[in-house]
Design an enzyme around this catalytic site. Structure first.
Site, PDB file in Angstrom:
ATOM      1  CB  SER A  13      -1.626   0.083   0.868  1.00  0.00           C
ATOM      2  OG  SER A  13      -1.795  -0.887   1.026  1.00  0.00           O
ATOM      3  NE  ARG A  36       1.568   4.499   8.851  1.00  0.00           N
ATOM      4  CZ  ARG A  36       1.813   3.273   9.085  1.00  0.00           C
ATOM      5  NH1 ARG A  36       1.081   2.754   8.573  1.00  0.00           N
ATOM      6  NH2 ARG A  36       3.037   3.035   9.140  1.00  0.00           N
ATOM      7  CG  HIS A  39      -2.042   2.919   4.807  1.00  0.00           C
ATOM      8  ND1 HIS A  39      -1.996   2.486   5.996  1.00  0.00           N
ATOM      9  CD2 HIS A  39      -1.626   1.818   3.915  1.00  0.00           C
ATOM     10  CE1 HIS A  39      -2.257   0.989   5.941  1.00  0.00           C
ATOM     11  NE2 HIS A  39      -1.809   0.603   4.810  1.00  0.00           N
TER      12      HIS A  39
END
Length: 211
Positions: A13, A36, A39
């Site tokens: 990812s 992050r 994500h």
């Protein structure tokens, strides 16, 4: 702890995010935090220039505070629910969310405040030197800033990224002008996934720096 398969999916990812974003304006400490968030939300808008705003001391203060076992005060339980719980255990960080305190409603009504505001007021001791994480309630963020101006608290870091239409944009704009370490964003977007992603990313930077 992450399983091997889970780690493989996460790594893939992150590679997809890297390849789709390409160049960006964030430095080597800021980008892992922004990545992050992407994500956690699949929202590439956060990679836009200056969409995430970092006080110059935000990341270093946050990492040092976590390392030294600071408290983490969240506005809603959802923020805590999305954190990797192994991290606070390993570093001795106390996770605090007072929003469901049964006494809070009565106190909030008496003070003419929202529950979110009062949840920050009663966490004054933990906020001072701790990390405040606001993902949902702009009034909680506004209250922390007021407490700072009153000289009651000096947080190590304020993560202010509330989502919504009423006071969300304004509270984050106000935070971006405060003389205290902050991580925030521009616009209506935000929420618990973003807020917890920032803390999880700070823990990862802490662990990498400790190796």
């Amino acid at each position: 702890m992450q399983t091997r398969k889970g780690q493989e999916i996460e790594d893939e990812s992150m590679q997809i995010i890297e390849s789709e974003i390409g160049s960006h304006s964030y430095n080597e400490m800021e980008w892992p935090i922004v990545r992050r968030i992407i994500h956690s939300t699949a929202d590439f808008d956060f990679a836009g220039e200056n969409k995430l705003l970092f006080h110059k001391d935000a990341i270093s203060n946050g990492i040092n505070a976590l390392k030294n076992g600071c408290s983490i005060v969240a506005d809603v339980n959802g923020v805590i629910g999305l954190m990797n719980k192994q991290n606070p255990k390993d570093f001795g960080n106390n996770l605090i969310c007072n929003i469901s305190d049964p006494v809070l409603m009565k106190s909030a009504k008496k003070a003419g405040k929202t529950r979110a505001q009062m949840s920050m007021r009663i966490a004054e001791k933990e906020i001072n030197g701790g990390i405040v994480v606001v993902g949902n309630a702009p009034t909680a963020l506004l209250e922390v800033m007021e407490m700072f101006r009153e000289g009651l608290v000096k947080p190590a870091l304020v993560v202010g990224i509330p989502v919504g239409f009423v006071s969300a944009v304004e509270s984050k704009d106000e935070l971006s002008k405060m003389d205290m370490p902050f991580i925030t964003n521009i616009g209506r977007k935000g929420g618990s996934p973003c807020a917890s992603a920032i803390i999880n990313a700070l823990y990862k930077l802490l662990r990498q720096g400790s190796n």
